[in-house]
Scaffold this active site. Structure first.
Site, PDB file in Angstrom:
ATOM      1  N   ASP A  29       0.959  -1.139  -0.135  1.00 62.00           N
ATOM      2  CA  ASP A  29       0.011  -0.194   0.062  1.00 62.00           C
ATOM      3  C   ASP A  29       0.943   1.123   0.070  1.00 62.00           C
ATOM      4  O   ASP A  29       1.904   1.365   0.726  1.00 62.00           O
ATOM      5  CB  ASP A  29      -0.973  -0.030   1.294  1.00 62.00           C
ATOM      6  CG  ASP A  29      -1.999   1.021   1.373  1.00 62.00           C
ATOM      7  OD1 ASP A  29      -3.164   0.567   1.046  1.00 62.00           O
ATOM      8  OD2 ASP A  29      -1.687   1.926   1.011  1.00 62.00           O
ATOM      9  N   ILE A  30       0.340   2.167  -0.828  1.00 64.80           N
ATOM     10  CA  ILE A  30       1.426   3.295  -1.019  1.00 64.80           C
ATOM     11  C   ILE A  30       1.416   4.079   0.335  1.00 64.80           C
ATOM     12  O   ILE A  30       2.254   5.213   0.547  1.00 64.80           O
ATOM     13  CB  ILE A  30       0.876   4.179  -2.168  1.00 64.80           C
ATOM     14  CG1 ILE A  30       1.894   5.081  -2.787  1.00 64.80           C
ATOM     15  CG2 ILE A  30      -0.289   4.965  -2.096  1.00 64.80           C
ATOM     16  CD1 ILE A  30       1.722   5.460  -4.242  1.00 64.80           C
ATOM     17  N   GLY A  91     -15.375   3.061   4.097  1.00 64.27           N
ATOM     18  CA  GLY A  91     -13.995   3.615   4.027  1.00 64.27           C
ATOM     19  C   GLY A  91     -13.588   3.334   2.438  1.00 64.27           C
ATOM     20  O   GLY A  91     -12.151   3.338   2.554  1.00 64.27           O
ATOM     21  N   SER A  93     -11.905   3.450  -1.131  1.00 63.86           N
ATOM     22  CA  SER A  93     -11.750   4.727  -1.855  1.00 63.86           C
ATOM     23  C   SER A  93     -11.351   4.221  -3.262  1.00 63.86           C
ATOM     24  O   SER A  93     -11.164   5.188  -4.201  1.00 63.86           O
ATOM     25  CB  SER A  93     -10.495   5.459  -1.123  1.00 63.86           C
ATOM     26  OG  SER A  93      -9.349   4.515  -0.986  1.00 63.86           O
ATOM     27  N   HIS A  98     -10.388  -5.134  -3.059  1.00 61.82           N
ATOM     28  CA  HIS A  98      -9.057  -5.536  -2.332  1.00 61.82           C
ATOM     29  C   HIS A  98      -9.100  -5.950  -0.897  1.00 61.82           C
ATOM     30  O   HIS A  98      -9.919  -5.228  -0.150  1.00 61.82           O
ATOM     31  CB  HIS A  98      -8.065  -4.302  -2.745  1.00 61.82           C
ATOM     32  CG  HIS A  98      -8.677  -2.961  -2.193  1.00 61.82           C
ATOM     33  ND1 HIS A  98      -9.715  -2.302  -2.884  1.00 61.82           N
ATOM     34  CD2 HIS A  98      -8.278  -2.166  -1.281  1.00 61.82           C
ATOM     35  CE1 HIS A  98      -9.840  -1.213  -2.608  1.00 61.82           C
ATOM     36  NE2 HIS A  98      -9.266  -1.268  -1.287  1.00 61.82           N
ATOM     37  N   LEU A  99      -8.170  -6.842  -0.388  1.00 56.67           N
ATOM     38  CA  LEU A  99      -8.026  -7.024   0.871  1.00 56.67           C
ATOM     39  C   LEU A  99      -7.043  -6.100   1.393  1.00 56.67           C
ATOM     40  O   LEU A  99      -5.666  -6.217   0.625  1.00 56.67           O
ATOM     41  CB  LEU A  99      -7.865  -8.769   1.060  1.00 56.67           C
ATOM     42  CG  LEU A  99      -9.037  -9.546   1.199  1.00 56.67           C
ATOM     43  CD1 LEU A  99      -9.687  -9.538  -0.027  1.00 56.67           C
ATOM     44  CD2 LEU A  99      -8.488 -10.863   1.296  1.00 56.67           C
ATOM     45  N   HIS A 100      -6.947  -5.513   2.441  1.00 57.45           N
ATOM     46  CA  HIS A 100      -5.907  -5.183   3.010  1.00 57.45           C
ATOM     47  C   HIS A 100      -5.171  -6.179   4.061  1.00 57.45           C
ATOM     48  O   HIS A 100      -5.993  -6.669   4.686  1.00 57.45           O
ATOM     49  CB  HIS A 100      -6.177  -3.841   3.866  1.00 57.45           C
ATOM     50  CG  HIS A 100      -6.665  -2.688   3.348  1.00 57.45           C
ATOM     51  ND1 HIS A 100      -6.149  -1.488   2.864  1.00 57.45           N
ATOM     52  CD2 HIS A 100      -8.042  -2.463   2.727  1.00 57.45           C
ATOM     53  CE1 HIS A 100      -6.823  -0.746   2.400  1.00 57.45           C
ATOM     54  NE2 HIS A 100      -8.027  -1.094   2.204  1.00 57.45           N
TER      55      HIS A 100
HETATM   56  P1  5GP Z   1      -9.705   1.588   0.333  1.00 53.79           P
HETATM   57  O1  5GP Z   1      -9.549   2.648   0.878  1.00 53.79           O
HETATM   58  O2  5GP Z   1     -10.413   1.435  -0.964  1.00 53.79           O
HETATM   59  O3  5GP Z   1      -9.995   0.318   1.152  1.00 53.79           O
HETATM   60  O4  5GP Z   1      -8.098   1.141  -0.011  1.00 53.79           O
HETATM   61  C1  5GP Z   1      -7.458   1.621  -1.027  1.00 53.79           C
HETATM   62  C2  5GP Z   1      -6.039   1.666  -0.855  1.00 53.79           C
HETATM   63  O5  5GP Z   1      -5.482   1.946  -1.944  1.00 53.79           O
HETATM   64  C3  5GP Z   1      -5.478   2.733   0.232  1.00 53.79           C
HETATM   65  O6  5GP Z   1      -5.206   2.249   1.449  1.00 53.79           O
HETATM   66  C4  5GP Z   1      -4.390   3.576  -0.721  1.00 53.79           C
HETATM   67  O7  5GP Z   1      -3.397   3.955  -0.171  1.00 53.79           O
HETATM   68  C5  5GP Z   1      -4.064   2.575  -1.523  1.00 53.79           C
HETATM   69  N1  5GP Z   1      -3.534   3.191  -3.088  1.00 53.79           N
HETATM   70  C6  5GP Z   1      -4.321   4.162  -3.738  1.00 53.79           C
HETATM   71  N2  5GP Z   1      -3.748   4.449  -4.547  1.00 53.79           N
HETATM   72  C7  5GP Z   1      -2.473   3.578  -4.689  1.00 53.79           C
HETATM   73  C8  5GP Z   1      -1.456   3.416  -5.824  1.00 53.79           C
HETATM   74  O8  5GP Z   1      -1.370   4.147  -6.680  1.00 53.79           O
HETATM   75  N3  5GP Z   1      -0.336   2.545  -5.319  1.00 53.79           N
HETATM   76  C9  5GP Z   1      -0.498   1.795  -4.323  1.00 53.79           C
HETATM   77  N4  5GP Z   1       0.287   0.836  -3.969  1.00 53.79           N
HETATM   78  N5  5GP Z   1      -1.469   1.780  -3.501  1.00 53.79           N
HETATM   79  C10 5GP Z   1      -2.525   2.735  -3.764  1.00 53.79           C
END
Ligand code: 5GP
Length: 112
Positions: A29-30, A91, A93, A98-100
């Site tokens: 994750d970035i 939450g 975005s 995707h799984l964290h």
């Molecule tokens: P969500 O908020 O949808 O559960 O998780 C999306 C995740 O994707 C966030 O934790 C965010 O930091 C990560 N993310 C968004 N854009 C990028 C990217 O361009 N590269 C990487 N490696 N992670 C990203």
């Protein structure tokens, strides 16, 4: 329009790849929320878990097993957490399932 994760899968934008097979990719994750924070992303575009179909059950099971495999490989012996954010209040975005996978520190509960 392709999601950011489709662009990563297609190598149109870079990412730190941890694991890849024919079904999924795992990247760092970035914006890491823990010392270890990976995303496990299906190559098939499923927008969110609420949109998953019964026919996606093999993919969904695979994602969990890969998350577990990565957790073991990364020595998250003290524990880890797998999270799926769904929809605005959840939450989410990026509209590509995707799984964290988070670990490397004591994670608090309940989440914010
Ligand atoms: P969500 O908020 O949808 O559960 O998780 C999306 C995740 O994707 C966030 O934790 C965010 O930091 C990560 N993310 C968004 N854009 C990028 C990217 O361009 N590269 C990487 N490696 N992670 C990203």
């Amino acid at each position: 329009m392709a999601t950011i994760f489709e662009k990563i899968i297609n190598r149109e934008i870079p990412a730190e790849i941890i694991y890849e097979d024919e079904v999924c990719i795992s990247i760092k994750d970035i914006q890491a929320q823990a010392p270890f924070h990976a995303l496990i992303i299906p190559k098939k575009l499923i927008s969110r878990i609420a949109e998953a179909k019964d026919t996606d059950s093999q993919i969904l099971g695979h994602l969990l097993l890969i998350a577990k495999k990565i957790a073991i490989e990364k020595n998250l012996d003290e524990g880890f957490r797998i999270v799926i954010n769904n929809g605005p209040n959840g939450g989410e975005s990026v509209p590509h399932l995707h799984l964290h996978l988070l670990g490397g520190r004591k994670l608090t509960w309940p989440p914010g």
